[in-house]
Design a protein around this motif. Structure first.
Motif, PDB file in Angstrom:
ATOM      1  N   THR A   1     -15.065   4.411  -0.879  1.00  0.00           N
ATOM      2  CA  THR A   1     -15.495   3.010  -0.931  1.00  0.00           C
ATOM      3  C   THR A   1     -15.150   2.402  -2.279  1.00  0.00           C
ATOM      4  OG1 THR A   1     -17.373   3.711   0.383  1.00  0.00           O
ATOM      5  CG2 THR A   1     -17.450   1.490  -0.500  1.00  0.00           C
ATOM      6  N   ILE A   2     -15.440   3.153  -3.354  1.00  0.00           N
ATOM      7  CA  ILE A   2     -15.185   2.609  -4.685  1.00  0.00           C
ATOM      8  C   ILE A   2     -13.690   2.412  -4.912  1.00  0.00           C
ATOM      9  CG2 ILE A   2     -15.387   3.084  -7.165  1.00  0.00           C
ATOM     10  CD1 ILE A   2     -18.110   4.145  -6.678  1.00  0.00           C
ATOM     11  N   ILE A   3     -12.888   3.368  -4.484  1.00  0.00           N
ATOM     12  CA  ILE A   3     -11.437   3.216  -4.652  1.00  0.00           C
ATOM     13  C   ILE A   3     -10.952   1.978  -3.907  1.00  0.00           C
ATOM     14  CG2 ILE A   3      -9.161   4.196  -4.111  1.00  0.00           C
ATOM     15  CD1 ILE A   3     -10.279   6.950  -4.523  1.00  0.00           C
ATOM     16  N   ARG A   4     -11.358   1.841  -2.656  1.00  0.00           N
ATOM     17  CA  ARG A   4     -10.834   0.742  -1.844  1.00  0.00           C
ATOM     18  C   ARG A   4     -11.288  -0.621  -2.361  1.00  0.00           C
ATOM     19  NH1 ARG A   4      -7.681  -0.668   0.852  1.00  0.00           N
ATOM     20  NH2 ARG A   4      -7.767  -0.391   3.078  1.00  0.00           N
ATOM     21  N   THR A   5     -12.606  -0.765  -2.659  1.00  0.00           N
ATOM     22  CA  THR A   5     -13.069  -2.078  -3.117  1.00  0.00           C
ATOM     23  C   THR A   5     -12.475  -2.411  -4.481  1.00  0.00           C
ATOM     24  OG1 THR A   5     -15.080  -1.020  -3.885  1.00  0.00           O
ATOM     25  CG2 THR A   5     -15.241  -2.204  -1.829  1.00  0.00           C
ATOM     26  N   SER A   6     -12.360  -1.411  -5.365  1.00  0.00           N
ATOM     27  CA  SER A   6     -11.800  -1.693  -6.688  1.00  0.00           C
ATOM     28  C   SER A   6     -10.334  -2.073  -6.566  1.00  0.00           C
ATOM     29  CB  SER A   6     -11.921  -0.477  -7.609  1.00  0.00           C
ATOM     30  OG  SER A   6     -13.248  -0.073  -7.695  1.00  0.00           O
ATOM     31  N   GLU A   7      -9.616  -1.388  -5.687  1.00  0.00           N
ATOM     32  CA  GLU A   7      -8.199  -1.698  -5.527  1.00  0.00           C
ATOM     33  C   GLU A   7      -8.042  -3.141  -5.036  1.00  0.00           C
ATOM     34  OE1 GLU A   7      -6.081   0.666  -2.694  1.00  0.00           O
ATOM     35  OE2 GLU A   7      -4.178  -0.230  -3.303  1.00  0.00           O
ATOM     36  N   GLU A   8      -8.864  -3.499  -4.053  1.00  0.00           N
ATOM     37  CA  GLU A   8      -8.822  -4.882  -3.561  1.00  0.00           C
ATOM     38  C   GLU A   8      -9.099  -5.864  -4.694  1.00  0.00           C
ATOM     39  OE1 GLU A   8      -7.973  -6.073  -0.583  1.00  0.00           O
ATOM     40  OE2 GLU A   8      -7.470  -4.015  -0.049  1.00  0.00           O
ATOM     41  N   ALA A   9     -10.126  -5.535  -5.500  1.00  0.00           N
ATOM     42  CA  ALA A   9     -10.525  -6.445  -6.579  1.00  0.00           C
ATOM     43  C   ALA A   9      -9.398  -6.590  -7.598  1.00  0.00           C
ATOM     44  CB  ALA A   9     -11.788  -5.931  -7.250  1.00  0.00           C
ATOM     45  N   VAL A  10      -8.768  -5.477  -7.963  1.00  0.00           N
ATOM     46  CA  VAL A  10      -7.684  -5.530  -8.946  1.00  0.00           C
ATOM     47  C   VAL A  10      -6.514  -6.326  -8.393  1.00  0.00           C
ATOM     48  CG1 VAL A  10      -5.925  -4.125 -10.072  1.00  0.00           C
ATOM     49  CG2 VAL A  10      -8.316  -3.422 -10.164  1.00  0.00           C
ATOM     50  N   LYS A  11      -6.237  -6.110  -7.102  1.00  0.00           N
ATOM     51  CA  LYS A  11      -5.102  -6.802  -6.498  1.00  0.00           C
ATOM     52  C   LYS A  11      -5.333  -8.291  -6.342  1.00  0.00           C
ATOM     53  CE  LYS A  11      -2.296  -3.611  -4.164  1.00  0.00           C
ATOM     54  NZ  LYS A  11      -1.972  -2.916  -2.934  1.00  0.00           N
ATOM     55  N   SER A  12      -6.612  -8.695  -6.260  1.00  0.00           N
ATOM     56  CA  SER A  12      -6.876 -10.106  -6.022  1.00  0.00           C
ATOM     57  C   SER A  12      -6.680 -10.929  -7.295  1.00  0.00           C
ATOM     58  CB  SER A  12      -8.294 -10.298  -5.486  1.00  0.00           C
ATOM     59  OG  SER A  12      -9.220 -10.046  -6.513  1.00  0.00           O
ATOM     60  N   VAL A  13      -6.492 -10.288  -8.431  1.00  0.00           N
ATOM     61  CA  VAL A  13      -6.183 -11.033  -9.654  1.00  0.00           C
ATOM     62  C   VAL A  13      -4.735 -11.528  -9.544  1.00  0.00           C
ATOM     63  CG1 VAL A  13      -5.920 -10.866 -12.151  1.00  0.00           C
ATOM     64  CG2 VAL A  13      -7.783  -9.663 -11.016  1.00  0.00           C
ATOM     65  N   PRO A  14      -4.526 -12.847  -9.701  1.00  0.00           N
ATOM     66  CA  PRO A  14      -3.185 -13.403  -9.468  1.00  0.00           C
ATOM     67  C   PRO A  14      -2.099 -12.705 -10.286  1.00  0.00           C
ATOM     68  CG  PRO A  14      -4.769 -15.155  -9.862  1.00  0.00           C
ATOM     69  CD  PRO A  14      -5.483 -13.873 -10.102  1.00  0.00           C
ATOM     70  N   TYR A  15      -0.970 -12.457  -9.624  1.00  0.00           N
ATOM     71  CA  TYR A  15       0.134 -11.775 -10.279  1.00  0.00           C
ATOM     72  C   TYR A  15       0.648 -12.581 -11.473  1.00  0.00           C
ATOM     73  CZ  TYR A  15       4.433  -9.183 -10.937  1.00  0.00           C
ATOM     74  OH  TYR A  15       5.421  -8.440 -11.489  1.00  0.00           O
ATOM     75  N   SER A  16       0.605 -13.915 -11.339  1.00  0.00           N
ATOM     76  CA  SER A  16       1.158 -14.764 -12.403  1.00  0.00           C
ATOM     77  C   SER A  16       0.419 -14.550 -13.732  1.00  0.00           C
ATOM     78  CB  SER A  16       1.079 -16.227 -11.987  1.00  0.00           C
ATOM     79  OG  SER A  16      -0.253 -16.569 -11.682  1.00  0.00           O
ATOM     80  N   TRP A  17      -0.874 -14.219 -13.674  1.00  0.00           N
ATOM     81  CA  TRP A  17      -1.604 -13.973 -14.922  1.00  0.00           C
ATOM     82  C   TRP A  17      -1.027 -12.780 -15.664  1.00  0.00           C
ATOM     83  CZ3 TRP A  17      -7.444 -14.626 -13.212  1.00  0.00           C
ATOM     84  CH2 TRP A  17      -7.629 -15.967 -12.828  1.00  0.00           C
ATOM     85  N   ARG A  18      -0.599 -11.794 -14.896  1.00  0.00           N
ATOM     86  CA  ARG A  18      -0.008 -10.616 -15.537  1.00  0.00           C
ATOM     87  C   ARG A  18       1.297 -11.005 -16.215  1.00  0.00           C
ATOM     88  NH1 ARG A  18      -2.206  -9.013 -10.683  1.00  0.00           N
ATOM     89  NH2 ARG A  18      -3.510  -7.161 -10.678  1.00  0.00           N
ATOM     90  N   GLU A  19       2.110 -11.807 -15.517  1.00  0.00           N
ATOM     91  CA  GLU A  19       3.392 -12.230 -16.093  1.00  0.00           C
ATOM     92  C   GLU A  19       3.171 -13.018 -17.373  1.00  0.00           C
ATOM     93  OE1 GLU A  19       6.764 -12.535 -12.657  1.00  0.00           O
ATOM     94  OE2 GLU A  19       5.819 -14.384 -13.329  1.00  0.00           O
ATOM     95  N   VAL A  20       2.197 -13.931 -17.301  1.00  0.00           N
ATOM     96  CA  VAL A  20       1.915 -14.748 -18.482  1.00  0.00           C
ATOM     97  C   VAL A  20       1.517 -13.858 -19.646  1.00  0.00           C
ATOM     98  CG1 VAL A  20       0.251 -16.354 -19.467  1.00  0.00           C
ATOM     99  CG2 VAL A  20       1.322 -16.859 -17.277  1.00  0.00           C
ATOM    100  N   SER A  21       0.592 -12.927 -19.373  1.00  0.00           N
ATOM    101  CA  SER A  21       0.118 -12.066 -20.440  1.00  0.00           C
ATOM    102  C   SER A  21       1.270 -11.257 -21.049  1.00  0.00           C
ATOM    103  CB  SER A  21      -0.976 -11.144 -19.902  1.00  0.00           C
ATOM    104  OG  SER A  21      -1.263 -10.160 -20.840  1.00  0.00           O
ATOM    105  N   LEU A  22       2.133 -10.716 -20.195  1.00  0.00           N
ATOM    106  CA  LEU A  22       3.270  -9.948 -20.702  1.00  0.00           C
ATOM    107  C   LEU A  22       4.206 -10.848 -21.504  1.00  0.00           C
ATOM    108  CD1 LEU A  22       4.063  -7.805 -17.553  1.00  0.00           C
ATOM    109  CD2 LEU A  22       3.140  -6.973 -19.716  1.00  0.00           C
ATOM    110  N   SER A  23       4.397 -12.091 -21.028  1.00  0.00           N
ATOM    111  CA  SER A  23       5.318 -12.984 -21.727  1.00  0.00           C
ATOM    112  C   SER A  23       4.756 -13.376 -23.094  1.00  0.00           C
ATOM    113  CB  SER A  23       5.589 -14.233 -20.887  1.00  0.00           C
ATOM    114  OG  SER A  23       4.519 -15.152 -21.041  1.00  0.00           O
ATOM    115  N   LEU A  24       3.429 -13.211 -23.256  1.00  0.00           N
ATOM    116  CA  LEU A  24       2.836 -13.533 -24.562  1.00  0.00           C
ATOM    117  C   LEU A  24       2.804 -12.304 -25.468  1.00  0.00           C
ATOM    118  CD1 LEU A  24      -0.068 -15.838 -23.368  1.00  0.00           C
ATOM    119  CD2 LEU A  24       1.960 -16.520 -24.636  1.00  0.00           C
ATOM    120  N   GLY A  25       3.515 -11.268 -25.072  1.00  0.00           N
ATOM    121  CA  GLY A  25       3.635 -10.118 -25.961  1.00  0.00           C
ATOM    122  C   GLY A  25       2.550  -9.076 -25.782  1.00  0.00           C
ATOM    123  N   ALA A  26       1.863  -9.066 -24.627  1.00  0.00           N
ATOM    124  CA  ALA A  26       0.891  -8.013 -24.372  1.00  0.00           C
ATOM    125  C   ALA A  26       1.602  -6.831 -23.717  1.00  0.00           C
ATOM    126  CB  ALA A  26      -0.215  -8.516 -23.460  1.00  0.00           C
TER     127      ALA A  26
END
Lengths: 250, 278, 282
Positions: free
Chosen positions: B149-174
């Motif tokens: 249960t914890i794996i599945r709900t956490s995976e869903e939660a992590v995946k629901s964070v928009p992909y574009s935020w990751r791109e932005v963060s990486l583009s800012l040198g993270a």
């Protein structure tokens, strides 16, 4: 010497040949506008300059991209540091889910700037340079999501400026904005090129004509024509460029 | 004979309303029945004293302690493993055969009856690892049970964070990990928390898997190797062996109130989260 | 060039992920390791097709339990599926969104009530009722079926509502525009479009019914005998394990693990079916 020098760059995503043998030089403190229809490879080109294409595990490339004479694909180049030097503005304004202030200090803090006064100064300077300071100076701690679309995009520019980059990449930065917000961003761009080298991808040929010192026309992964904007819009060498600019396809 | 569509419509709406009414009445009856019989038994003394005569009299203090300790042990093991695995699955490996197999495995295990977990925990922890009937055996068994249960709900939660935020963060040198830590995880926390809270609910209500791994001692535990009795087990023993119906109702009421509170908390967190992001 | 910290983080997360997966795998390994030798020893046929279960004499046939599980689960579906589906259809198709948005989480909340509580309600309310009304001990297949039927309601209702709400609006509008009544639209268009999701909800509900232990122990009577009426007591696979685990040793314990193996296989088949039904929807 040119700021960026792309030599025989080919990019593949799996079986798709997204960019074909592109060679092009970008001069410092100029705006280069990359135009072309959807799927022409212009965004792939842009994203190769800060190695954001690396996120796609199917990406392969050949060729070189020299930034100040150094190949950014060399083994000893850390993409994280590269991205601090080559900032990027995305098509849609994407503020991170934090306050206005935190959005701007996000990059500098990760780069190691800890001094609060220094960060504070950086916030003010970046917001001023992106023409946003007057609109937000009283609410720096508000969530960035509360700003209007145009303000958000200028915040994204400020956020990139705070990294003190050399080059700024803009991927259709005005595609989601109204004409007034677009004008403000273009105004910022013109002011910014004094300090930065800017490469903008745009679907709007008129925008390219307005802001670009040089223009590059992409079609189906190939760089068809590249040259000074004024000349390209009045007397293009290639018939396809002429057709695209005059709106016959695209 | 052909029935007029309008008549059949009216008949079906009536039938459906009756079915819904019956289902809701039954479900609410259960809660109201337990609470109405159990709440009169509840008082501070019931919650804070030891049972006497095997639970015929006195309170349920050690079973409350047992429930919390077992749940805590389960979370200590399952949360880091589950959330870590979810981050790895969602962020570090590409969508493909491996993720599909893991997801399928987790789904299957989420459907495995708790008695099977009880068997497993008994043979591995109690017998082979010689931990005996203890907090550790019971807690580890529960950890295995809630891990999917914890794996599945956490995976869903992590995946629901928009992909574009990751791109932005990486583009800012993270770096990738900085992006996960500063942008992805803070925004996945409500979803992860909901999964954890639901797991707590499941741990509290569990009986079959615990009775063979944690035992049913009524003493307050002093070490992780002591046996404990949870409220669910206590309630089961009280009612099954007819020791005290009054205390059984009281224990059941505590359980039901706890479960209701936990589910409401989970719902509230998730609700706030979705509201904030739209 | 990647920085060293990033590599360490990635490798440790990988380690965590694989150990989590390994742990889950371990469960299957242990159940099979403990249970399958006995099945081989006495033969699969003797194990699942004999109804003689007397551990003290070394007889381990679980046919009575398999049939007990079958009866009680079938009974639970007979009660739970129509009620649950009816409820789901009304909630998703007829009631205003606001009411559904309140009732659905409320019903889901009931899935969290511990099974011992359901069993207890069965003992104090249902069993005496059956005993007085129909005679017999009251502890019976019927009591087990009713309690399990209620317990699987939240699963069936919740997943079916999701399936029904996933049907595009345009399907319904198209049908209504052609002059169909709301019920004709539901029976001929919406239910068909949502059938894989609904099927999955039933299979998952069935999985829950097959796997339930404590509630069944409390109400089903637990006699090791093939039931020949719904008023007879019965023992299921799960309750067989729970009832005797406390004192079993040697072959007897192995036989309980072997019962676990059979249960495990049944649940895996149901999971694969549900997964297949879900997959078809997408």
């Amino acid at each position: 010497m040119s700021k960026i020098s792309v030599k025989k760059l080919d990019i593949f995503f799996g079986k798709t040949h997204a960019l074909k043998n592109v060679t092009l030089d970008v001069s410092a403190n100029k705006v280069l506008a990359a135009i072309g229809p959807a799927g022409s490879g212009k965004t792939t080109f842009l994203r190769s300059l800060n190695r954001l294409n690396d996120l796609n595990p199917d990406m392969r490339y050949t060729g070189k991209i020299l930034l100040d004479g150094k190949n950014i694909y060399d083994e000893d180049v850390n993409p994280v540091e590269l991205r601090r030097k080559v900032g990027m503005i995305f098509a849609l304004p994407i503020p991170l889910p934090m306050s206005i202030c935190e959005n701007i200090t996000y990059g500098p803090k990760l780069a190691g700037t800890k001094n609060r006064a220094e960060l504070r100064e950086l916030v003010e300077k970046s917001l001023e340079d992106s023409f946003l300071w007057d609109e937000v100076k009283d609410r720096l701690d508000d969530p960035a999501m509360k700003l209007s679309g145009g303000q958000q995009q200028r915040l994204c520019i400020a956020r990139t400026l705070a990294l003190k980059p050399d080059v700024i990449l803009m991927d259709e930065p005005c595609s989601g904005l109204d004409p007034i917000s677009t004008a403000k961003i273009e105004e910022a761009m013109t002011a910014l090129k004094k300090e930065y080298t800017i490469i903008i991808v745009t679907n709007n040929t008129k925008q390219a004509a307005r802001v670009g010192d040089n223009t590059a026309f992409f079609l189906m992964g190939e760089l068809i024509e590249y040259g000074e904007t004024g000349k390209m819009f009045t007397a293009p060498n290639d018939k396809r460029t002429e057709e695209y600019i005059s709106g016959r396809f695209g | 004979m052909r029935i007029d569509p309008k008549v059949s419509q009216r008949i079906m709406v009536t039938v459906l309303s009756l079915a819904t009414g019956l289902a809701l009445v039954i479900l609410f009856f259960i809660i109201i029945f337990i609470l109405s019989k159990g709440i009169p038994v509840l008082n501070w003394k019931f919650l804070s004293t030891f049972p006497s005569k095997m639970g015929k009299a006195g309170g349920i203090l050690p079973t409350i302690a047992g429930t919390f300790i077992l749940t805590l042990v389960a979370l200590v093991f399952a949360v880091p493993l589950g959330v870590g695995a979810a981050i790895y699955l969602a962020e570090y490996i590409r969508e493909g055969k491996t993720t599909k197999i893991v997801r399928f495995g987790a789904d299957c295990l989420a459907g495995i009856p708790s008695i099977i977990f009880g068997l497993f925990g008994f043979i591995l922890f109690v017998v082979i690892l010689k931990m005996g009937w203890s907090i550790l055996s019971g807690g580890l068994t529960l950890a295995f049970m809630v891990l999917p249960t914890i794996i599945r709900t956490s995976e869903e939660a992590v995946k629901s964070v928009p992909y574009s935020w990751r791109e932005v963060s990486l583009s800012l040198g993270a770096t990738k990990w900085e992006t996960i830590r500063k942008v992805v995880l803070p925004n996945a926390v409500p979803g992860i928390l909901t999964g954890i809270i639901l797991s707590v609910g499941r741990s509290i209500g569990e009986t079959a898997a615990i009775i063979f791994t944690a035992g049913s001692s009524l003493r307050l535990p002093t070490s992780l190797f002591d046996s404990v009795r949870t409220m669910s087990v206590h309630f089961y023993i009280l009612s099954r062996e007819g020791i005290s119906m009054k205390n059984a109702y009281g224990t059941a009421a505590v359980l039901v109130i706890l479960i209701l509170a936990i589910n409401l908390a989970a719902y509230w967190i998730l609700h706030r989260f979705t509201k904030r992001n739209t | 060039m990647k920085n060293a910290k990033e590599v360490v983080v990635e490798k440790s997360l990988m380690l965590i992920a694989f150990s989590a997966i390994f742990m889950l795998f371990l469960i299957a390994v242990f159940i099979f390791k403990e249970g399958s030798p006995l099945i081989f020893k006495i033969g699969l046929k003797n194990f699942i097709l004999s109804a003689k279960w007397s551990p003290l004499e070394g007889q381990f046939g679980i046919l009575a339990m398999i049939i007990g599980s079958l009866w009680i689960t079938a009974g639970a579906l007979v009660i739970g599926v129509p009620l649950g589906l009816g409820c789901a259809i009304l909630l998703s198709e007829f009631l205003p969104r606001g009411i559904t948005a309140f009732l659905k989480p409320t019903i889901e909340l009931l899935a969290g009530i511990p099974s011992v509580v359901y069993g207890f309600i069965g003992v104090v309310v249902l069993v005496p009722f059956i005993r007085e009304r129909f005679g017999g001990p009251g502890l019976s297949v019927l009591a087990g079926s009713i309690i399990l039927g209620i317990m699987i309601l939240p699963t069936i209702i919740s997943i079916s509502i999701d399936a029904l709400q996933a049907v595009p609006r345009s399907y319904r509008e198209g049908s209504l525009a052609l002059g169909a009544t709301q019920w004709q639209t539901i029976s001929m268009v919406t239910l068909k479009a949502a059938r894989s999701g609904i099927l999955a909800s039933i299979i998952l509900g069935m999985g829950r019914a097959v796997g339930e232990t404590m509630a069944v122990i409390m109400v089903a009577g637990n006699a090791v005998k093939i039931p020949n009426s719904i008023f007879n007591p019965a023992r299921t696979l799960t309750t067989n394990i729970a009832l005797e685990m406390g004192f079993a040793t040697g072959d007897h314990r192995a036989a309980l693990f072997a019962t676990g193996v059979v249960l495990f296989v049944i649940i895996m088949i149901l999971n694969i079916l549900a997964n297949y039904a879900f997959g078809k929807r997408k």
